[in-house]
Design an enzyme around this catalytic site. Sequence first.
Site, PDB file in Angstrom:
ATOM      1  N   ALA A  60       0.853  -1.189   0.000  1.00  0.00           N
ATOM      2  CA  ALA A  60       0.000   0.000   0.000  1.00  0.00           C
ATOM      3  C   ALA A  60       0.891   1.242   0.000  1.00  0.00           C
ATOM      4  O   ALA A  60       2.000   1.208   0.545  1.00  0.00           O
ATOM      5  CB  ALA A  60      -0.876  -0.019   1.241  1.00  0.00           C
ATOM      6  N   GLY A  99       0.725  -5.167   0.715  1.00  0.00           N
ATOM      7  CA  GLY A  99      -0.405  -5.278  -0.214  1.00  0.00           C
ATOM      8  C   GLY A  99      -0.008  -5.984  -1.504  1.00  0.00           C
ATOM      9  O   GLY A  99      -0.847  -6.633  -2.146  1.00  0.00           O
ATOM     10  N   GLU A 102      -0.264  -9.446  -0.813  1.00  0.00           N
ATOM     11  CA  GLU A 102      -1.691  -9.773  -0.661  1.00  0.00           C
ATOM     12  C   GLU A 102      -2.362  -9.933  -2.025  1.00  0.00           C
ATOM     13  O   GLU A 102      -3.231 -10.789  -2.201  1.00  0.00           O
ATOM     14  CB  GLU A 102      -2.383  -8.698   0.189  1.00  0.00           C
ATOM     15  CG  GLU A 102      -1.959  -8.798   1.661  1.00  0.00           C
ATOM     16  CD  GLU A 102      -2.532  -7.673   2.511  1.00  0.00           C
ATOM     17  OE1 GLU A 102      -2.262  -6.495   2.179  1.00  0.00           O
ATOM     18  OE2 GLU A 102      -3.229  -7.957   3.484  1.00  0.00           O
ATOM     19  N   GLU A 122       4.392  -5.304   7.036  1.00  0.00           N
ATOM     20  CA  GLU A 122       3.563  -4.240   7.611  1.00  0.00           C
ATOM     21  C   GLU A 122       3.974  -3.852   9.026  1.00  0.00           C
ATOM     22  O   GLU A 122       3.963  -2.676   9.382  1.00  0.00           O
ATOM     23  CB  GLU A 122       2.083  -4.652   7.604  1.00  0.00           C
ATOM     24  CG  GLU A 122       1.380  -4.486   6.258  1.00  0.00           C
ATOM     25  CD  GLU A 122       1.530  -5.702   5.347  1.00  0.00           C
ATOM     26  OE1 GLU A 122       2.410  -6.549   5.612  1.00  0.00           O
ATOM     27  OE2 GLU A 122       0.767  -5.800   4.369  1.00  0.00           O
TER      28      GLU A 122
HETATM   29  C1  3H9 Z   1       0.727  -2.314   3.316  1.00  0.00           C
HETATM   30  O1  3H9 Z   1       0.960  -2.803   2.253  1.00  0.00           O
HETATM   31  C2  3H9 Z   1      -0.592  -2.428   4.007  1.00  0.00           C
HETATM   32  C3  3H9 Z   1      -1.539  -3.383   3.354  1.00  0.00           C
HETATM   33  O2  3H9 Z   1      -1.415  -4.650   3.935  1.00  0.00           O
HETATM   34  C4  3H9 Z   1      -2.968  -2.971   3.628  1.00  0.00           C
HETATM   35  C5  3H9 Z   1      -3.611  -2.147   2.633  1.00  0.00           C
HETATM   36  C6  3H9 Z   1      -5.081  -1.942   2.895  1.00  0.00           C
HETATM   37  N1  3H9 Z   1       4.690   3.471  -0.113  1.00  0.00           N
HETATM   38  O3  3H9 Z   1      13.426   1.919  -0.522  1.00  0.00           O
HETATM   39  P1  3H9 Z   1      13.705   2.579  -1.828  1.00  0.00           P
HETATM   40  C7  3H9 Z   1       9.261   4.713  -2.124  1.00  0.00           C
HETATM   41  S1  3H9 Z   1       1.891  -1.392   4.154  1.00  0.00           S
HETATM   42  C8  3H9 Z   1       5.124   4.645  -0.588  1.00  0.00           C
HETATM   43  O4  3H9 Z   1      14.640   3.713  -1.843  1.00  0.00           O
HETATM   44  P2  3H9 Z   1      14.828   0.086  -2.705  1.00  0.00           P
HETATM   45  C9  3H9 Z   1      10.429   5.145  -1.259  1.00  0.00           C
HETATM   46  O5  3H9 Z   1      10.011   6.095  -0.302  1.00  0.00           O
HETATM   47  C10 3H9 Z   1       3.290  -1.371   3.060  1.00  0.00           C
HETATM   48  N2  3H9 Z   1       6.373   4.827  -1.093  1.00  0.00           N
HETATM   49  O6  3H9 Z   1      14.163   1.516  -2.926  1.00  0.00           O
HETATM   50  C11 3H9 Z   1      11.373   5.713  -2.291  1.00  0.00           C
HETATM   51  O7  3H9 Z   1      10.902   7.005  -2.625  1.00  0.00           O
HETATM   52  P3  3H9 Z   1      11.919   8.193  -3.019  1.00  0.00           P
HETATM   53  C12 3H9 Z   1       4.070  -2.609   3.166  1.00  0.00           C
HETATM   54  C13 3H9 Z   1       7.193   3.777  -1.087  1.00  0.00           C
HETATM   55  O8  3H9 Z   1      14.976  -0.496  -4.037  1.00  0.00           O
HETATM   56  C14 3H9 Z   1      11.145   4.813  -3.493  1.00  0.00           C
HETATM   57  O9  3H9 Z   1       9.880   4.190  -3.289  1.00  0.00           O
HETATM   58  N3  3H9 Z   1       5.250  -2.495   2.307  1.00  0.00           N
HETATM   59  C15 3H9 Z   1       6.796   2.523  -0.603  1.00  0.00           C
HETATM   60  O10 3H9 Z   1      16.025   0.197  -1.819  1.00  0.00           O
HETATM   61  C16 3H9 Z   1      12.202   3.736  -3.634  1.00  0.00           C
HETATM   62  O11 3H9 Z   1      12.294   3.025  -2.421  1.00  0.00           O
HETATM   63  C17 3H9 Z   1       6.461  -2.203   2.791  1.00  0.00           C
HETATM   64  O12 3H9 Z   1       6.661  -2.050   3.980  1.00  0.00           O
HETATM   65  C18 3H9 Z   1       5.480   2.393  -0.087  1.00  0.00           C
HETATM   66  N4  3H9 Z   1       5.000   1.221   0.383  1.00  0.00           N
HETATM   67  O13 3H9 Z   1      13.759  -0.763  -1.881  1.00  0.00           O
HETATM   68  C19 3H9 Z   1       7.572  -2.100   1.779  1.00  0.00           C
HETATM   69  N5  3H9 Z   1       7.838   1.668  -0.725  1.00  0.00           N
HETATM   70  O14 3H9 Z   1      12.536   7.736  -4.287  1.00  0.00           O
HETATM   71  C20 3H9 Z   1       8.308  -0.802   1.934  1.00  0.00           C
HETATM   72  C21 3H9 Z   1       8.843   2.359  -1.272  1.00  0.00           C
HETATM   73  O15 3H9 Z   1      11.007   9.366  -3.119  1.00  0.00           O
HETATM   74  N6  3H9 Z   1       9.325  -0.597   0.904  1.00  0.00           N
HETATM   75  N7  3H9 Z   1       8.467   3.636  -1.504  1.00  0.00           N
HETATM   76  O16 3H9 Z   1      12.899   8.291  -1.878  1.00  0.00           O
HETATM   77  C22 3H9 Z   1      10.506  -1.229   0.910  1.00  0.00           C
HETATM   78  O17 3H9 Z   1      10.798  -2.098   1.718  1.00  0.00           O
HETATM   79  C23 3H9 Z   1      11.524  -0.790  -0.122  1.00  0.00           C
HETATM   80  O18 3H9 Z   1      11.178   0.496  -0.531  1.00  0.00           O
HETATM   81  C24 3H9 Z   1      11.595  -1.702  -1.374  1.00  0.00           C
HETATM   82  C25 3H9 Z   1      12.505  -1.048  -2.432  1.00  0.00           C
HETATM   83  C26 3H9 Z   1      12.188  -3.057  -0.955  1.00  0.00           C
HETATM   84  C27 3H9 Z   1      10.243  -1.906  -1.973  1.00  0.00           C
END
Ligand code: 3H9
Length: 688
Positions: A60, A99, A102, A122
Site C-alpha cells: 500500500a 499489499g 496480498e 507491515e
Molecule cells: C501495506 O501494504 C498495508 C496493506 O497490507 C494494507 C492495505 C489496505 N509506499 O526503498 P527505496 C518509495 S503497508 C510509498 O529507496 P529500494 C520510497 O520512499 C506497506 N512509497 O528503494 C522511495 O521514494 P523516493 C508494506 C514507497 O529499491 C522509493 O519508493 N510495504 C513505498 O532500496 C524507492 O524506495 C512495505 O513495507 C510504499 N510502500 O527498496 C515495503 N515503498 O525515491 C516498503 C517504497 O522518493 N518498501 N516507496 O525516496 C521497501 O521495503 C523498499 O522500498 C523496497 C525497495 C524493498 C520496496
Amino acid sequence: MSVTTRREENVGYVEIDNPPVNAIGQAVRRGLLDAVRWAEKEMLDRVIVTGAGRAFAAGADAKEFDKAPVEPHLPDVLNAIDESFVPWVAAINGVALGGGAEIAMACRMRIMAPGAQIGLPEVTLGVIPGAGGTQRLPRLVGLEKALDMLTSGKPLGAQAAFEVGLAHDVDKDPVEAAFMVNTEELGCVVPTWELPAPVLDDTALSDARDRVKTKMAGQSAPLRAIDVMQAGLAVPFHDALPIERAAFLELKTADQSQALRHIFFAKRAAKPPADLSAPPFVPDHVAVVGGGTMGAGIAYALLNAGLTVTLLETDQEGMARAAANVDKIINASLNRGLITDSTAADHKTRLTISDDYTQAGQATLAIEAAFESMEVKREVFTKLEAAMTMDAILATNTSYLDVNEIAASIADPSRVVGLHFFAPAHIMKLLEIVRGDQTSDAALAVGFALAAKFRKIPVLAGVCDGFIGNRILARYREAADTVFMDGSTPWEVDEAMVEFGYAMGPYEAQDLSGLDIAHANRRRQDATRDPNRRYIPIADRLIELGKLGKKSGAGWYRYPGGGGKVEDPIVADLAIEESHFAGRTRTDYPPEEIRKRLLLAMINEAADILDDGIAQSARDIDLVTVFGYSFPRWRGGLMHHADTIGAATIVSQLNELAKEDHVAWKVSPLLERCAKEGTPIAEAKPSA
Ligand code: 3H9
C-alpha cells in the site's frame, strides 16, 4: 498510467505500473478492479498479473496512510480477484511486499523470478496487513510459518517461498511460465479464500507472543497481528476481513505507525546536500590507518564493497594484530553464511597490510582510525599528506576531536572530512559525515558516495565536541550519573530506559563499550569544562578500581566468569559515599522521573545542536539516535518523540528542573522559540 491491460488470444495481461516500486495507491486499486471486470466481460481463460520495472508491488502507498481511505479499498479489490471465475496468476518479477504480497495471495497461483521476494513487512511500518494477508497467508503456508512471517516482517526469497508452498514455481521468466501453466491444472486450483483455515495451535500462538515480547518489546503491531490472525481463523473468511480491516485502520494513524513511517521516509531522504557542487566519487583504492576494532571493521566494509585496501599500522606487532582483526571479521562472516569461501579469498587478495605509508601512494582516499589523540592524528595526517597525491581525500574517524584542528596539520585543509563510523563499522548503518570549516565539496561527495556504496545512512554534521550523536550521548550519561548520584542505582536507571524501549540502559551499554574511552575524554575536557557545571566523579572511581567494563570482568555491573551482568553493591555504595561528600540529600526517583530526566537532557542538547547548525534538521537527529544509538525506532527518533511531548511541555519541565541546577537544565533557545510560536520541533530552523 497505473495499471495496463492487454489481451493476447484468451489471456489477459495486467501490469501494475506505478514507478518506482509500484506502490498500491488509489489509481492502482481502481485499475486492478477494472481489470477484474474487464477479464470477466471478455470471458478470458486467465489473467497474468505482473509489475512493471523492478518490483511486483511494494505494498500500500504509505504516503496515503494519514489520509482518509478512498474507494475502492484493497480488500474489496482482492476479494474480486480471489472470487472471479477468471483465474488470476501472479508472475512475481520483483518484490511483492505487504499489499503486493496480498495481491499475489489472492491469485490462484504464484510464480516467482529467482531474485523476487514475497512478504508481509507491515509490522515494520507499525501496522498489520489490511487486505486479507492475516487470513490468506496461514491458509497457504500453515499457522507457524505465517506467524513467523507476519510478526518478523521478513520476506522470503523465491526458493524459500516455493519450499513453504507460497510459490508454485520459480522461473526466470515468470510471465511466460504463467502462460505455460496447463489450463486444466489452473482450473483445479482452489481459490485461496476457500482453502481450509489451519487448526489454531495454542502452543504456536503463545510461542509467537513470547517471541514478540522479547524481540519487539513495546511494539503494538506484531501482537495485534497475532490477535487478528487468531480471531479471524476462528470464524468464516468473510467475517474475518472486517476484524482485520478495523485493526489496520486503527493502527495506521496511531503513534507507532507514524513514528515508523517517519523513520522509513527519513532514511530514504538521507541524501547529499542539494547544493553539493562535486559529483559523487567512490575511490577504488582506500588506505585505512589503524587496524584496531574500528579500522579493521572499516577495512572489511571497504573490501566487501569491492575496493582495494591498504591497511597501515605502526609496526610488525600492529600489523599482526590488524591482520588478526580483519581475519576475525572475515571468519565470522563466513560462519554466518554472509560470504562464500571464494569471496573471502578475493577479499584477501585486495588487502595489503603494511607499516610503510608509501604503500598508500596509489589510494585516492585515506580513512584514519588511529588512537583518539590529537597528537597522534596530526602525525598520521602529515604522513598521509607526504605519501599520497595532492588531490587525495583524507578522512578522520574521530568520535570527538576537532576536525578543523586535524585538518590544520596539512597544507590544504579542504581535503579533510570527518567520517564517523559506529562500531562494528561493517554492520552499523549510520555514518556521520563531518564538514570542517574548510572541507571541500569534493571531500563531502566522497563521504556520501561511500555511504551509498556501503548502503549506510549518511548524516551531515558540523564540528563540535562529539558532533551530533556523541554530544547527545554525553548529556544522556551526565543526566544518568546525576540521577544515580542523587538517589537511584545504575540498574534502576537501566531498567527505566529499557522500559522506554532501549535494548539496554546507559550503564550496561557503557560496560559493553568500555569505560576507558569516556575516561580519556573526561581528562581531555578537564581544562575547558565549565567550572559551574556539576561534575559526577563516580565513573572516575570505577576506573581507579580497575573496573573498565565487561572486558575487565566488572564495570557498573560485575560479570562473574565473563558471563551475564550482576548488580554490584560496591558501585551503589560509591554513589552514597560521593553523595555524602557532596552534601546532597538522596531521593528515590520513580522510573517515570528517571526517564523524564534522561530524555529531557538529550532533547535539550539536541535542540542546541540544531540551533547551532551542527545538525541540518530534526530528522537527521532522529536518524542518528535511531541508527547510531539504538533509540527505539518505533518512537521515531529523539526529536520525533519530543514532538509527541510538545515543546511547551518540554520547556515547562526543563524550567522546573532548572530550579535544581540552572546550568545543566538551561533551556535551549530553539525549544523556547518552538514553544512560543507553537511550531513543531521537526520544522525548527537554526537561529543563525
Ligand atoms: C501495506 O501494504 C498495508 C496493506 O497490507 C494494507 C492495505 C489496505 N509506499 O526503498 P527505496 C518509495 S503497508 C510509498 O529507496 P529500494 C520510497 O520512499 C506497506 N512509497 O528503494 C522511495 O521514494 P523516493 C508494506 C514507497 O529499491 C522509493 O519508493 N510495504 C513505498 O532500496 C524507492 O524506495 C512495505 O513495507 C510504499 N510502500 O527498496 C515495503 N515503498 O525515491 C516498503 C517504497 O522518493 N518498501 N516507496 O525516496 C521497501 O521495503 C523498499 O522500498 C523496497 C525497495 C524493498 C520496496
